[in-house]
Design a protein around this motif. Structure first.
Motif, PDB file in Angstrom:
ATOM      1  N   LEU A  90      85.864  30.054-106.865  1.00 35.07           N
ATOM      2  CA  LEU A  90      86.467  31.108-107.690  1.00 35.07           C
ATOM      3  C   LEU A  90      87.925  30.789-108.009  1.00 35.07           C
ATOM      4  O   LEU A  90      88.385  31.016-109.124  1.00 35.07           O
ATOM      5  CB  LEU A  90      86.380  32.459-106.986  1.00 35.07           C
ATOM      6  CG  LEU A  90      85.043  33.166-107.059  1.00 35.07           C
ATOM      7  CD1 LEU A  90      85.033  34.376-106.138  1.00 35.07           C
ATOM      8  CD2 LEU A  90      84.732  33.576-108.488  1.00 35.07           C
ATOM      9  N   LEU A 137      80.175  35.618-107.212  1.00 40.39           N
ATOM     10  CA  LEU A 137      80.367  36.935-106.606  1.00 40.39           C
ATOM     11  C   LEU A 137      79.057  37.550-106.147  1.00 40.39           C
ATOM     12  O   LEU A 137      79.001  38.185-105.083  1.00 40.39           O
ATOM     13  CB  LEU A 137      81.099  37.868-107.575  1.00 40.39           C
ATOM     14  CG  LEU A 137      82.563  37.522-107.819  1.00 40.39           C
ATOM     15  CD1 LEU A 137      83.130  38.372-108.945  1.00 40.39           C
ATOM     16  CD2 LEU A 137      83.389  37.658-106.557  1.00 40.39           C
ATOM     17  N   SER A 171      81.632  33.201-112.485  1.00 44.22           N
ATOM     18  CA  SER A 171      82.209  34.201-111.568  1.00 44.22           C
ATOM     19  C   SER A 171      81.155  35.199-111.111  1.00 44.22           C
ATOM     20  O   SER A 171      81.097  35.558-109.935  1.00 44.22           O
ATOM     21  CB  SER A 171      83.409  34.906-112.206  1.00 44.22           C
ATOM     22  OG  SER A 171      83.032  35.593-113.378  1.00 44.22           O
ATOM     23  N   GLY A 208      87.229  37.143-104.319  1.00 44.33           N
ATOM     24  CA  GLY A 208      86.102  36.526-103.608  1.00 44.33           C
ATOM     25  C   GLY A 208      86.118  36.860-102.131  1.00 44.33           C
ATOM     26  O   GLY A 208      85.069  37.142-101.535  1.00 44.33           O
ATOM     27  N   SER A 232      83.319  39.053-100.182  1.00 43.68           N
ATOM     28  CA  SER A 232      82.687  38.499 -98.979  1.00 43.68           C
ATOM     29  C   SER A 232      82.722  39.497 -97.832  1.00 43.68           C
ATOM     30  O   SER A 232      81.711  39.708 -97.147  1.00 43.68           O
ATOM     31  CB  SER A 232      83.394  37.214 -98.538  1.00 43.68           C
ATOM     32  OG  SER A 232      83.268  36.215 -99.497  1.00 43.68           O
ATOM     33  N   VAL A 249      84.625  30.845-102.336  1.00 38.56           N
ATOM     34  CA  VAL A 249      85.939  31.439-102.605  1.00 38.56           C
ATOM     35  C   VAL A 249      86.855  30.405-103.266  1.00 38.56           C
ATOM     36  O   VAL A 249      87.579  30.721-104.222  1.00 38.56           O
ATOM     37  CB  VAL A 249      86.557  32.020-101.313  1.00 38.56           C
ATOM     38  CG1 VAL A 249      87.995  32.441-101.528  1.00 38.56           C
ATOM     39  CG2 VAL A 249      85.715  33.193-100.809  1.00 38.56           C
ATOM     40  N   LEU A 260      78.156  35.867-102.925  1.00 39.21           N
ATOM     41  CA  LEU A 260      78.979  36.377-101.833  1.00 39.21           C
ATOM     42  C   LEU A 260      78.551  37.780-101.417  1.00 39.21           C
ATOM     43  O   LEU A 260      78.457  38.078-100.226  1.00 39.21           O
ATOM     44  CB  LEU A 260      80.458  36.376-102.231  1.00 39.21           C
ATOM     45  CG  LEU A 260      81.101  35.000-102.376  1.00 39.21           C
ATOM     46  CD1 LEU A 260      82.499  35.130-102.952  1.00 39.21           C
ATOM     47  CD2 LEU A 260      81.120  34.271-101.048  1.00 39.21           C
TER      48      LEU A 260
END
Length: 177
Positions: free
Chosen positions: A138, A21, A17, A164, A168, A135, A24
């Protein structure tokens, strides 16, 4: 759940994660297509930076937690010298365990960050697929965590995907790379 699997849950879930992240947040602006495309070099630099940060962060947290447990054991056993267990074989074992857990997290962070960015660098002009892949990744991670902890797959998947998406949007707004 077996002890080994329980022990791997934190570094794997945190690493994946955290990696996704970070990718992103750092590269969403490049991935959404308004700027120059993602390069292989930039993808690898972001993945390595994410992995190093994850290793350091999880090592510090895990080592501190395990050392605190040794201090608690000292108190429970009425050891007169504070920190006695921390300087013993148990203390060295704690450092090794924290190193292993942190390394697992770092590898997962590298994969989580590197995968969507590598896809973007291979696809070239449009990285929107990479944003979507990250995304969705995730969401899949959320579903797996939900299964492992006997939670709601729909809730875990939805929350992870919403997070996510929010990261973004923030990454696009911040224009970091």
């Amino acid at each position: 759940m077996k002890q080994r699997h329980r022990r791997l849950m934190l570094p794997v879930a945190l690493g994946l994660s955290d990696g996704i992240l970070n990718a992103l947040m750092l590269a969403a602006n490049r991935l959404q297509g308004d700027t120059e495309p993602m390069t292989l070099s930039l993808s690898m630099r972001i993945a390595v930076a994410t992995a190093v940060a994850s290793i350091f962060m999880l090592f510090v947290a895990e080592y501190a937690q395990l050392r605190q447990e040794l201090e608690h054991a000292d108190l429970q056993l009425n050891v007169l010298a504070r920190g006695r267990m921390a300087t013993s074989r148990q203390g060295r074992a704690v450092a090794r365990e924290a190193s292993v857990v942190a390394s697992i997290s770092g590898v997962c962070a590298f994969v989580g960050s590197g995968a969507p960015l590598l896809v973007a660098s291979v696809l070239g002009a449009s990285g929107l697929w990479s944003l979507a892949m990250a995304v969705i990744g995730l969401g899949l991670l959320g579903a797996l965590v939900a299964r492992a902890v006997h939670g709601s797959g729909l809730v875990w998947t939805g929350v992870m995907m919403l997070g996510g998406g929010a990261v973004s949007v923030l990454g696009i707004y911040l224009h970091i790379v």
